[in-house]
Scaffold this active site. Structure first.
Site, PDB file in Angstrom:
ATOM      1  CD  GLU A   1    -128.087 -28.089 -17.982  1.00 39.78           C
ATOM      2  OE1 GLU A   1    -128.746 -27.337 -18.699  1.00 39.78           O
ATOM      3  OE2 GLU A   1    -128.463 -28.465 -16.858  1.00 39.78           O
ATOM      4  CB  CYS A   2    -122.317 -26.515 -14.734  1.00 38.00           C
ATOM      5  SG  CYS A   2    -121.283 -25.474 -13.676  1.00 38.00           S
ATOM      6  N   GLY A   3    -121.040 -28.938 -14.183  1.00 36.35           N
ATOM      7  CA  GLY A   3    -120.284 -30.085 -13.694  1.00 36.35           C
ATOM      8  C   GLY A   3    -120.348 -31.266 -14.638  1.00 36.35           C
TER       9      GLY A   3
ATOM     10  CB  THR B   1    -123.526 -25.226 -22.048  1.00 36.92           C
ATOM     11  OG1 THR B   1    -124.567 -25.770 -21.216  1.00 36.92           O
ATOM     12  CG2 THR B   1    -123.894 -25.409 -23.507  1.00 36.92           C
TER      13      THR B   1
END
Length: 449
Positions: A339-341, A439
């Site tokens: 997720e993200c990072g 994502t």
């Protein structure tokens, strides 16, 4: 009304961001804890940094309560878990009291006021009275009358310049019949350090215990804790639930044995997700990519949460054991989700703020850059295009995106069809390659079948 007797609670809110509600919330949590009370903290909205400070201040995990992304039964069950374990509840609001998105989500628009209406908790309003006198009461009165389903129980004045200013403010509150529960002076060194995504993380804040005690000292000196507790009230949800019902599952666990990245680069994990996975029988095995630790080779799922890989890109690029472990598990078709990072770390490369590219795990083709910062912010509703650690194909997941990095290139298959809170399509579709997915948004809940 819930059939479970719950501890009394209150929401600490403000008319706008930056008024001091985080500082005062932390001070109340620590001050009440020092009285020997068991304090259960909560955070309205999708913030994943403030709850870590809450946990240190109160000595127990803090959970997000988000009316846009979460189902009402999930919010209710998270609150009910405080039954028999906490003496009081202190919930910190988000942004301004009535600030949310235009279109409602699962049970609200994400505004603090929606949580107050849903739970029945009274609101303690933090007012930054810099440069004000009687106007402060007018603002408070406006907040108190704006929605009939939200009750303002009292105010705490913040950044009061002098006793004279407080004396000019007080009569107006007497006229409108709203109690002043306390006042904190201007110029007190109570602030916490910030960076581009909010406060510097609790785990990176030096002398945090000392800082929290200093904030609590100021709150104890300026706020009547007995008066604050007197205005608290137990939550009163609309639908009753049986006492024995377990935590309403926020999301099915991605596996039975989940390797969870946990360190300064990967720390944005929503506590309710991990608690929900454990409640469903999953085992959580933490590991640190920054320490060049490989995920557990016996894991049947790997979860890389968000954080600050852009600040540690050089270290991650040299973490051969970590990257090798990921590749070995991917070769066995173990589900790996970022997720993200975490998504950025699974990609081919990450460009840092100085424009230097660092090789990442290479399990996805995505190239990301932090060199030219662009804010990506908002709620996300995603329909999964394929099975992944987030669920089966067709599952609707809800989450939040907040970062400054951008995708430079990607040749991977999309993972989600994504819309924002206004149901408008957006470009963020994530990536998937085999059992590896990612994502930019952080999942909070799902639309349960």
């Amino acid at each position: 009304m819930t059939s479970v007797p719950l501890p009394p609670g209150a929401i600490i809110a403000a008319p706008r961001s930056g008024a001091g509600k985080t500082t005062i919330s932390l001070g109340l949590m620590r001050a009440l804890s020092r009285r020997g009370l068991s304090v259960q903290p909560f955070k309205s909205g999708p913030d994943y940094i403030d709850p870590a400070f809450h946990a240190v201040a109160a000595g127990r995990p803090s959970y997000n309560l988000d009316t846009w992304a979460m189902r009402e039964p999930l919010i209710q069950s998270l609150v009910e878990r405080a039954h028999g374990q906490a003496d009081v509840i202190v919930a910190e609001g988000v942004m301004g009291l009535f600030d949310g998105v235009a279109e409602p989500g699962q049970c609200g628009r994400g505004a603090t006021a929606d949580l107050a209406a849903l739970s029945g908790w009274p609101v303690v309003l933090v007012l930054d009275v810099s440069g004000q006198s009687e106007t402060a009461a007018a603002i408070a009165l406006g907040c108190a009358t704006y929605r009939s389903d939200v009750r303002i129980a009292g105010v705490i004045l913040n950044r009061v310049a002098s006793a004279r200013q407080e004396a000019l403010i007080a009569p107006a509150f007497q006229r409108i019949g709203m109690p002043i529960l306390g006042a904190l002076g201007r110029g007190q060194d109570l602030s916490l350090a910030e960076r581009h995504l909010g406060l510097v993380q609790a785990g990176e804040t030096g002398n945090l215990e000392e800082r929290l005690d200093r904030i609590a000292d100021a709150v104890e000196a300026g706020v009547c804790l007995d008066d604050v507790m007197a205005v608290m009230a137990p939550a009163r949800f609309r639908a009753a639930r049986a006492n024995a019902l377990p935590l309403s599952p926020p999301l099915p666990p991605p596996g039975q044995r989940i390797a969870l990245a946990c360190d300064r680069a990967f720390s944005f994990t929503y506590p309710h997700l991990v608690a929900g996975w454990r409640a469903q029988g999953a085992e959580i095995v933490p590991f640190s990519p920054l320490a060049d630790e490989a995920p557990d080779m016996a894991a049947d799922a790997v979860w890389l949460p968000g954080g600050y890989p852009e600040l540690h890109a050089g270290t991650l690029a040299c973490a051969e054991t970590f990257r090798g472990g990921l590749k070995a598990l991917a070769a066995k078709s173990v589900r790996i989700h970022g997720e993200c990072g975490g998504y950025m770390a699974l990609g081919a490369g990450l460009e840092d703020a100085e424009g230097h590219r660092h090789a990442m795990a290479g399990l996805l083709s995505v190239e990301t850059s932090y060199a030219t910062r662009k804010l990506h912010l908002g709620y996300r509703r995603g329909r999964l295009l394929a099975a992944s650690g987030l669920g089966a194909a067709g599952t609707i997941v809800l989450g939040h995106e907040f970062h400054y990095a951008s995708v430079v290139s990607s040749t991977d298959e999309p993972l989600v069809e994504t819309k924002d809170a206004a149901s408008m399509p957006i470009a963020e579709m994530g990536s998937r390659r085999g059992s590896v997915t990612g994502t930019f948004f952080h999942v909070i809940d799902w639309v349960a079948p």
